[in-house]
Design a protein around this motif. Sequence first.
Motif, PDB file in Angstrom:
ATOM      1  N   ASP A   1       2.215   2.884   7.138  1.00 52.48           N
ATOM      2  CA  ASP A   1       3.555   3.203   7.648  1.00 52.48           C
ATOM      3  C   ASP A   1       4.325   1.953   8.094  1.00 52.48           C
ATOM      4  O   ASP A   1       5.330   2.046   8.792  1.00 52.48           O
ATOM      5  CB  ASP A   1       3.452   4.212   8.805  1.00 52.48           C
ATOM      6  CG  ASP A   1       2.632   3.682   9.968  1.00 52.48           C
ATOM      7  OD1 ASP A   1       1.872   2.701   9.765  1.00 52.48           O
ATOM      8  OD2 ASP A   1       2.747   4.239  11.080  1.00 52.48           O
ATOM      9  N   CYS A   2       3.798   0.776   7.700  1.00 51.30           N
ATOM     10  CA  CYS A   2       4.496  -0.453   8.119  1.00 51.30           C
ATOM     11  C   CYS A   2       5.720  -0.692   7.255  1.00 51.30           C
ATOM     12  O   CYS A   2       5.776  -0.331   6.085  1.00 51.30           O
ATOM     13  CB  CYS A   2       3.565  -1.662   8.038  1.00 51.30           C
ATOM     14  SG  CYS A   2       4.373  -3.198   8.528  1.00 51.30           S
ATOM     15  N   TYR A   3       6.639  -1.368   7.858  1.00 50.64           N
ATOM     16  CA  TYR A   3       7.907  -1.744   7.259  1.00 50.64           C
ATOM     17  C   TYR A   3       7.723  -2.543   5.962  1.00 50.64           C
ATOM     18  O   TYR A   3       8.522  -2.477   5.060  1.00 50.64           O
ATOM     19  CB  TYR A   3       8.626  -2.487   8.376  1.00 50.64           C
ATOM     20  CG  TYR A   3       9.535  -3.605   8.078  1.00 50.64           C
ATOM     21  CD1 TYR A   3      10.901  -3.399   8.105  1.00 50.64           C
ATOM     22  CD2 TYR A   3       9.036  -4.878   7.823  1.00 50.64           C
ATOM     23  CE1 TYR A   3      11.754  -4.459   7.887  1.00 50.64           C
ATOM     24  CE2 TYR A   3       9.889  -5.936   7.588  1.00 50.64           C
ATOM     25  CZ  TYR A   3      11.245  -5.721   7.617  1.00 50.64           C
ATOM     26  OH  TYR A   3      12.079  -6.747   7.387  1.00 50.64           O
ATOM     27  N   CYS A   4       6.587  -3.293   5.851  1.00 44.37           N
ATOM     28  CA  CYS A   4       6.381  -4.136   4.660  1.00 44.37           C
ATOM     29  C   CYS A   4       6.173  -3.295   3.394  1.00 44.37           C
ATOM     30  O   CYS A   4       6.388  -3.796   2.290  1.00 44.37           O
ATOM     31  CB  CYS A   4       5.235  -5.111   4.850  1.00 44.37           C
ATOM     32  SG  CYS A   4       3.626  -4.367   5.111  1.00 44.37           S
ATOM     33  N   ASN A   5       5.772  -2.044   3.535  1.00 45.21           N
ATOM     34  CA  ASN A   5       5.617  -1.184   2.365  1.00 45.21           C
ATOM     35  C   ASN A   5       6.942  -0.827   1.720  1.00 45.21           C
ATOM     36  O   ASN A   5       7.050  -0.683   0.516  1.00 45.21           O
ATOM     37  CB  ASN A   5       4.872   0.101   2.746  1.00 45.21           C
ATOM     38  CG  ASN A   5       3.395  -0.178   2.897  1.00 45.21           C
ATOM     39  OD1 ASN A   5       2.743  -0.548   1.935  1.00 45.21           O
ATOM     40  ND2 ASN A   5       2.892  -0.041   4.094  1.00 45.21           N
TER      41      ASN A   5
ATOM     42  N   PRO B   1      -1.050  -7.775   3.759  1.00 43.66           N
ATOM     43  CA  PRO B   1      -0.497  -7.173   4.963  1.00 43.66           C
ATOM     44  C   PRO B   1       0.543  -8.112   5.562  1.00 43.66           C
ATOM     45  O   PRO B   1       0.738  -9.225   5.052  1.00 43.66           O
ATOM     46  CB  PRO B   1      -1.713  -7.061   5.891  1.00 43.66           C
ATOM     47  CG  PRO B   1      -2.673  -8.089   5.422  1.00 43.66           C
ATOM     48  CD  PRO B   1      -2.401  -8.315   3.962  1.00 43.66           C
ATOM     49  N   CYS B   2       1.239  -7.684   6.597  1.00 43.28           N
ATOM     50  CA  CYS B   2       2.189  -8.574   7.266  1.00 43.28           C
ATOM     51  C   CYS B   2       1.915  -8.538   8.766  1.00 43.28           C
ATOM     52  O   CYS B   2       1.070  -7.778   9.227  1.00 43.28           O
ATOM     53  CB  CYS B   2       3.625  -8.187   6.929  1.00 43.28           C
ATOM     54  SG  CYS B   2       4.325  -6.884   7.964  1.00 43.28           S
ATOM     55  N   LEU B   3       2.629  -9.367   9.482  1.00 37.47           N
ATOM     56  CA  LEU B   3       2.421  -9.468  10.937  1.00 37.47           C
ATOM     57  C   LEU B   3       2.632  -8.121  11.632  1.00 37.47           C
ATOM     58  O   LEU B   3       1.933  -7.764  12.560  1.00 37.47           O
ATOM     59  CB  LEU B   3       3.392 -10.514  11.503  1.00 37.47           C
ATOM     60  CG  LEU B   3       3.351 -10.789  12.998  1.00 37.47           C
ATOM     61  CD1 LEU B   3       1.997 -11.341  13.419  1.00 37.47           C
ATOM     62  CD2 LEU B   3       4.443 -11.779  13.395  1.00 37.47           C
ATOM     63  N   ARG B   4       3.594  -7.357  11.112  1.00 40.98           N
ATOM     64  CA  ARG B   4       3.909  -6.074  11.742  1.00 40.98           C
ATOM     65  C   ARG B   4       2.824  -5.015  11.482  1.00 40.98           C
ATOM     66  O   ARG B   4       2.801  -3.987  12.154  1.00 40.98           O
ATOM     67  CB  ARG B   4       5.262  -5.557  11.246  1.00 40.98           C
ATOM     68  CG  ARG B   4       6.420  -6.435  11.697  1.00 40.98           C
ATOM     69  CD  ARG B   4       7.745  -5.874  11.204  1.00 40.98           C
ATOM     70  NE  ARG B   4       8.838  -6.803  11.407  1.00 40.98           N
ATOM     71  CZ  ARG B   4       9.570  -6.869  12.519  1.00 40.98           C
ATOM     72  NH1 ARG B   4       9.327  -6.060  13.530  1.00 40.98           N
ATOM     73  NH2 ARG B   4      10.549  -7.745  12.626  1.00 40.98           N
ATOM     74  N   CYS B   5       1.939  -5.281  10.503  1.00 38.25           N
ATOM     75  CA  CYS B   5       0.840  -4.347  10.231  1.00 38.25           C
ATOM     76  C   CYS B   5      -0.165  -4.321  11.384  1.00 38.25           C
ATOM     77  O   CYS B   5      -0.808  -3.311  11.618  1.00 38.25           O
ATOM     78  CB  CYS B   5       0.092  -4.728   8.960  1.00 38.25           C
ATOM     79  SG  CYS B   5       0.971  -4.393   7.438  1.00 38.25           S
ATOM     80  N   PHE B   6      -0.328  -5.450  12.056  1.00 43.04           N
ATOM     81  CA  PHE B   6      -1.337  -5.447  13.123  1.00 43.04           C
ATOM     82  C   PHE B   6      -0.795  -5.698  14.514  1.00 43.04           C
ATOM     83  O   PHE B   6      -1.490  -5.479  15.493  1.00 43.04           O
ATOM     84  CB  PHE B   6      -2.517  -6.381  12.779  1.00 43.04           C
ATOM     85  CG  PHE B   6      -2.211  -7.846  12.859  1.00 43.04           C
ATOM     86  CD1 PHE B   6      -1.576  -8.488  11.818  1.00 43.04           C
ATOM     87  CD2 PHE B   6      -2.604  -8.580  13.957  1.00 43.04           C
ATOM     88  CE1 PHE B   6      -1.326  -9.846  11.879  1.00 43.04           C
ATOM     89  CE2 PHE B   6      -2.356  -9.934  14.031  1.00 43.04           C
ATOM     90  CZ  PHE B   6      -1.708 -10.570  12.990  1.00 43.04           C
TER      91      PHE B   6
END
Length: 252
Positions: free
Chosen positions: A245-249, A171-176
Amino acid sequence: MKFTKKQIDRYSRQIILKKVGVIGQKKLLKASVLIVGAGGLGSPIAIYLAALGIGKIGIVDKDNIEISNLSRQIIFSTDDLKKKKSSTAINKLRKINPDIKLLSFNKKLTKKNINQIAKNFNLIVDGSDNFRTRFLINDYCLKYKKILVSGAISKFDGQVYTFNFSKKNSPCLRCFITHVPVNLDIDNCEYEGVLGTVGGIIGSIQANEVAKEILGIGDTLCGYILIIDALKLTFRKVKLNKRSDCYCNEKK
Ligand SMILES: [Zn+2]
């Protein structure tokens, strides 16, 4: 790489560990780590990483040392006031361990300069104090598939999280952090306060995670967030899920 007698003596308590050994110590000496922020987290992180024998350490920080920093930024002394943080910290590290390469970046980390500064480092440790820098580092490490060990402190609380973007499902920071604060530049320590020792606890855990990632030992914190309440003295390890739906995907 062959150890000198001095190196064997200096790192003897680590080399003696079965999980480290000569091979592990060489891994540490070959590693390169960039520390963002020479503050309450950056101080213990830098001291420990230099002492461990991380072969190349860089520190980025644009600030000068102020008297209000000294309650937690233990790499600095009262006679360092007004001096540049990054070069002063690097000078201290040189005294702790002259065996390693040290680089100081007296500047603010920005979208424009992050690649130039971070490209020669395998691992980034985030000890910054604002969301703008946190997101910048997250997005950079995601793009270049680097390992990021991040920490945060406020009042009596702290968190540590690790992302290994070379792994598929990290995951990334933007996920949570879905509710981004309106002011990205706000420094919580300045507005809410922090007990100095909380920086020591969190920063030491970050340095420990960096060592584990380099050595490839133990259980990685990747995919988890460690939440510490220093008043109740509770440590909670919570699984972080990758948000679909996070940007990291899109970056994968
Ligand atoms: Zn994400």
